[in-house]
Every structure is written in structure tokens, then in C-alpha cells.
Design an enzyme around this catalytic site. Structure first.
Site, mmCIF file in Angstrom:
data_model
loop_
_atom_site.group_PDB
_atom_site.id
_atom_site.type_symbol
_atom_site.label_atom_id
_atom_site.label_comp_id
_atom_site.label_asym_id
_atom_site.label_seq_id
_atom_site.Cartn_x
_atom_site.Cartn_y
_atom_site.Cartn_z
ATOM 1 N N PHE A 123 7.133 -8.439 36.903
ATOM 2 C CA PHE A 123 6.168 -10.158 37.535
ATOM 3 C C PHE A 123 7.258 -11.045 37.574
ATOM 4 O O PHE A 123 7.017 -11.690 35.906
ATOM 5 C CB PHE A 123 4.671 -9.923 36.126
ATOM 6 C CG PHE A 123 3.654 -11.588 36.488
ATOM 7 C CD1 PHE A 123 3.300 -10.994 38.638
ATOM 8 C CD2 PHE A 123 3.779 -12.352 36.126
ATOM 9 C CE1 PHE A 123 2.148 -11.885 38.567
ATOM 10 C CE2 PHE A 123 2.741 -13.134 36.657
ATOM 11 C CZ PHE A 123 2.185 -12.913 37.901
ATOM 12 N N GLU A 127 10.465 -19.475 35.327
ATOM 13 C CA GLU A 127 12.210 -20.199 35.407
ATOM 14 C C GLU A 127 12.372 -20.652 34.292
ATOM 15 O O GLU A 127 12.017 -21.185 33.000
ATOM 16 C CB GLU A 127 11.547 -21.337 36.681
ATOM 17 C CG GLU A 127 10.637 -19.644 37.641
ATOM 18 C CD GLU A 127 11.129 -20.968 39.205
ATOM 19 O OE1 GLU A 127 10.408 -20.808 40.075
ATOM 20 O OE2 GLU A 127 10.863 -22.601 39.047
ATOM 21 N N PRO A 128 13.640 -21.201 34.745
ATOM 22 C CA PRO A 128 14.489 -22.012 33.381
ATOM 23 C C PRO A 128 13.918 -23.368 32.724
ATOM 24 O O PRO A 128 13.617 -23.646 31.890
ATOM 25 C CB PRO A 128 15.894 -22.223 33.681
ATOM 26 C CG PRO A 128 16.171 -21.171 34.474
ATOM 27 C CD PRO A 128 14.873 -20.607 35.955
ATOM 28 N N SER A 132 5.859 -22.768 30.174
ATOM 29 C CA SER A 132 4.367 -23.389 30.136
ATOM 30 C C SER A 132 3.666 -24.273 31.747
ATOM 31 O O SER A 132 2.283 -23.409 31.747
ATOM 32 C CB SER A 132 3.686 -24.217 28.924
ATOM 33 O OG SER A 132 4.078 -23.169 28.073
ATOM 34 N N ARG A 243 -3.575 -10.864 29.560
ATOM 35 C CA ARG A 243 -4.136 -11.540 28.601
ATOM 36 C C ARG A 243 -4.922 -10.395 27.344
ATOM 37 O O ARG A 243 -4.555 -10.453 25.867
ATOM 38 C CB ARG A 243 -4.548 -13.055 28.394
ATOM 39 C CG ARG A 243 -3.350 -14.038 28.541
ATOM 40 C CD ARG A 243 -3.571 -15.226 29.572
ATOM 41 N NE ARG A 243 -3.739 -16.424 29.718
ATOM 42 C CZ ARG A 243 -3.300 -17.579 30.556
ATOM 43 N NH1 ARG A 243 -4.740 -17.204 30.434
ATOM 44 N NH2 ARG A 243 -2.571 -18.388 30.960
ATOM 45 N N ILE A 337 3.918 -7.727 0.604
ATOM 46 C CA ILE A 337 2.701 -6.978 -0.768
ATOM 47 C C ILE A 337 3.888 -5.818 -0.387
ATOM 48 O O ILE A 337 4.846 -5.567 -1.389
ATOM 49 C CB ILE A 337 1.397 -6.162 0.660
ATOM 50 C CG1 ILE A 337 0.287 -7.513 -0.101
ATOM 51 C CG2 ILE A 337 1.276 -5.036 -0.329
ATOM 52 C CD1 ILE A 337 -1.144 -6.806 1.584
ATOM 53 N N GLU A 363 3.128 -14.981 27.994
ATOM 54 C CA GLU A 363 1.798 -14.970 28.905
ATOM 55 C C GLU A 363 0.983 -16.054 28.184
ATOM 56 O O GLU A 363 -0.051 -15.826 28.476
ATOM 57 C CB GLU A 363 1.252 -13.158 28.935
ATOM 58 C CG GLU A 363 1.666 -12.225 29.715
ATOM 59 C CD GLU A 363 0.972 -10.969 29.985
ATOM 60 O OE1 GLU A 363 0.436 -10.831 30.487
ATOM 61 O OE2 GLU A 363 2.538 -10.189 29.916
ATOM 62 N N GLU A 367 -0.713 -22.416 22.668
ATOM 63 C CA GLU A 367 -1.389 -23.324 23.092
ATOM 64 C C GLU A 367 -1.729 -23.700 24.136
ATOM 65 O O GLU A 367 -2.347 -24.318 24.714
ATOM 66 C CB GLU A 367 0.410 -24.642 22.858
ATOM 67 C CG GLU A 367 0.756 -25.136 21.385
ATOM 68 C CD GLU A 367 1.418 -24.213 20.500
ATOM 69 O OE1 GLU A 367 1.478 -23.593 19.401
ATOM 70 O OE2 GLU A 367 2.132 -23.445 21.489
#
Length: 379
Positions: A123, A127-128, A132, A243, A337, A363, A367
Site C-alpha cells: 500500500f 511520501e518523503p 501524517s 488500524r 522486570i 498507519e 497523535e
């Protein structure tokens, strides 16, 4: 509310668990260290039907529901999220879009081989300078009459090197902004495509992630998914389902780290008793268990809504946000732990912690999920 799984769902979960423990666990540390693509393991995913489990039977898929998908993704991600992300992208982002919006000819040509696992999909959205902000597509698809001419660069592409079929988002009408973006089915072996080097990532190192460059690539008009200008809407709808897959992956990473930490705490002794009997450790494990259970219910609710044909975008954003944050918290505590042992590769938890970080980023970052959720509150 019915919290019981069907017999079929439990069988799918158990099959995924068996595959993960028997076939993924041996060699997982070495594949991570060498950034080695899990070729044989992906072939077995195909044999088990997991690469096309959400695709309808009429297109050679498994015809399974989304709840089964969540259960399988969790079990596989407990052990090797590099493998589970290959499964997630093929199911949620690529096969889903072709089955939902493809023509019958596109389904026969592209969907069936991917559903069978004979071919893998990728998919191509990021891009550079369009991560978002997915509306800022600089890859262009110029309308040449009977075909599009594609130019540009895509970044961070899972399955970029191994995929045979790309879904590429490209701008055809810049004046229309995001409404001018098209989604194109592209053969990865087309003339003019250059695949970049495997990215040297912090986590999920065995998954195939690279840049893909397009230089005057001809794509037939019949390879467009949906109507002219539908690409951005298709991408956003694909990510809603994607998602759920990544939320389930994050859930698996968290539950895998928790199970390792619990086992270690029951065996490791300090000050004369197993460390699980020290309240500082017991309370950590309690918090981890609560947060994992909550994340699991978020994932299952989103999956149930999708299976019922109800709107699930808000629920999938909540699931992805909460599960990703939980994965990061739980894996960090699992390392704590384990103490010094948690900091070395042999005990697996440091790898799970590195893998967890990516679930907060791809994906849609955490934020971005908050933006999606807050917009939903305003409707």
C-alpha cells in the site's frame, strides 16, 4: 453482549498460536539481527490461509470474520510482528480495497492471487513529505488518455520489495487537492519502477520496508480503483480497517511481553523468594494485565462493529491508540522486570519493546488517532 468466541474463531486462534510457537519462534532473534525477510514463514502463512483470511470464498480467500483476524494477529504478533505486519498489510490495506472497490476483472487478476498468498500486496501512500499529512501527495498520475503516467517517490513501504501488486496513491488533478488523488493498481515489475534499499529499522527489522520510485511508469486506465478522484477516500477507508490490524498487532506485542515477564517473575528469585511475591513486581504485572485486557476489548469491539456492517472508524482509532500506548508501556515494564537479562536479545523482551514503538507511528501516529477521535466527538 456475548463475550464467547465461536468454535471456528477458537480454532483459528489456536492454529495461529501453534504456527507462531512452532515455526516463528525458532530463528526470530536471528531474523531480527540480520534484517532477514521471513520467506519460508510467509509461505506457511499462505498455506494456512492467513494472507487472505478476510477475503470472500468466491475470490479464493478464507471468508473469515474480523474477530478471527484479531485473534490470529494477536497470537502471531506475540512472537514475530515482522511477520504479522506482512499479514496485516495484505489483508487490511490491499485485499480489502480491491475486494470492496475493484471491478470484477481487477478482482480476478489482482485479488485472487493475493488472497491465495501466491502474490503479496503493498500500500503506497506515504511520501518523503507526506506522512501524517496524506493529502499532500506529490507523486503524480498524469492522464494520457488510455493510461496514466506515474512519477514520484513513496517512503516506508511495507512489502515494498517483496510485493507483486502495489496500490499507489497519486495526484492527477492538483487543483482539486485531495479530491484529485487516484488509487492505481500497479504491477511492481513495471518498467520505470526502482525499489530502494531495505530500511535499517529500530524494530520489526525482518519486515520488508523500503522506498519505491516511479519514473514515467505507464498504468492502464482499467487499473484505477474506484472513480476518478476517489483515491484519498479509499486510502482513509482502508486505514480504518488497517488500524484494527495494527491495534491487534500492538495487543499481541504487549501480551507476548507480559507472558514472558510473568514466567520470568515466577522463576527468578531475589531476597529468598520468587520476585512475583515482591509487591513492586506484582503490581507491575497487575497493571500490565489490566491494560492488556482493556486493549483486547477495544480491538474486539472495533472488529465486531466492522463485522456487523456498522461504522467502525472511531472505534478502530481508539483501539489503535490505546493498544499502541499499552504495547509501549507493557514492553518497557517487561524489560524492567527482567532486569539486566531484559536488556539482552536472548530474552526477547528488548525486541518486543523495539517493535512496540512502531505501532505508535505507522498507519496513523498516536497523535493522528487523537485527531480522528476528537473529530468524531464533534459530529
Amino acid at each position: 453482549m456475548n463475550f464467547e468466541f465461536t468454535e471456528e474463531q477458537l480454532m483459528i486462534r489456536d492454529a495461529a498460536r501453534d504456527f507462531a510457537q512452532r515455526e516463528l519462534l525458532p530463528g526470530v532473534i536471528e531474523r531480527d539481527e540480520k534484517s532477514e525477510y521471513p520467506t519460508e514463514q510467509v509461505k506457511r502463512l499462505a498455506d494456512l490461509g492467513f494472507l487472505g483470511m478476510l477475503v470472500g470464498l468466491e475470490y479464493d480467500g478464507g471468508g473469515m470474520d474480523t474477530i478471527s483476524y484479531v485473534l490470529a494477529m494477536e497470537e502471531i504478533s506475540k512472537v514475530d510482528s515482522s511477520v504479522s505486519v506482512i499479514m496485516s498489510v495484505n489483508n487490511s490495506l490491499v485485499c480489502w480495497g480491491v475486494e470492496k472497490y475493484g471491478t470484477e476483472a481487477q478482482k480476478q487478476k489482482f485479488l485472487k492471487p493475493m488472497a491465495r498468498g501466491e502474490k503479496i500486496g503493498a500500500f503506497l501512500l506515504s511520501e518523503p513529505e507526506a506522512g501524517s499529512d496524506a493529502t499532500s501527495q506529490r507523486t503524480t498520475a498524469v492522464d494520457m488518455g488510455d493510461h496514466y503516467l506515474v512519477n514520484g517517490t513513496k517512503n516506508w513501504i511495507t512489502n515494498g520489495k517483496s510485493a507483486s501488486t502495489y496500490i499507489v496513491m497519486a495526484q492527477t488533478h492538483p487543483e482539486l487537492k485531495h479530491k484529485g488523488i487516484n488509487a492505481l493498481l500497479v504491477d511492481s515489475k513495471s518498467e520505470g519502477i526502482t525499489v530502494g534499499l531495505h530500511e535499517n529499522k529500530m524494530g520489526m527489522r525482518a519486515s520488508d520496508t523500503c522506498s519505491v520510485m516511479f519514473n514515467n511508469v505507464k498504468v492502464p486506465k482499467e487499473n484505477r480503483l474506484g472513480e476518478e478522484g476517489f483515491g484519498f477516500k479509499l486510502a482513509m477507508q482502508s486505514l480504518e480497517g488497517g488500524r484494527i490490524g495494527i491495534a491487534s498487532q500492538a495487543l499481541g506485542i504487549a501480551s507476548g511481553a507480559y507472558e514472558l515477564a510473568l514466567k520470568y517473575a515466577q522463576e527468578r528469585k531475589a531476597f529468598g523468594k520468587e520476585i512475583i511475591h515482591h509487591q513492586a513486581i506484582a503490581f507491575k504485572l497487575a497493571d500490565m494485565a489490566v491494560e492488556i485486557e482493556a486493549a483486547r476489548f477495544f480491538c474486539l469491539k472495533a472488529a465486531w462493529l466492522k463485522d456487523q456492517g456498522k461504522p467502525y472508524g472511531q472505534a478502530s482509532a481508539m483501539a489503535k491508540l490505546y493498544a499502541a500506548e499499552t504495547a509501549m508501556k507493557v514492553t518497557t515494564e517487561a524489560v524492567q522486570i527482567h532486569g539486566g537479562y531484559g536488556y539482552v536479545k536472548e530474552y526477547h523482551v528488548e525486541r518486543l519493546m523495539r517493535d512496540a514503538k512502531l505501532t505508535q507511528i505507522y498507519e496513523g501516529t498516536s497523535e493522528i488517532q487523537k485527531i480522528v477521535i476528537s473529530r468524531g466527538l464533534m459530529d
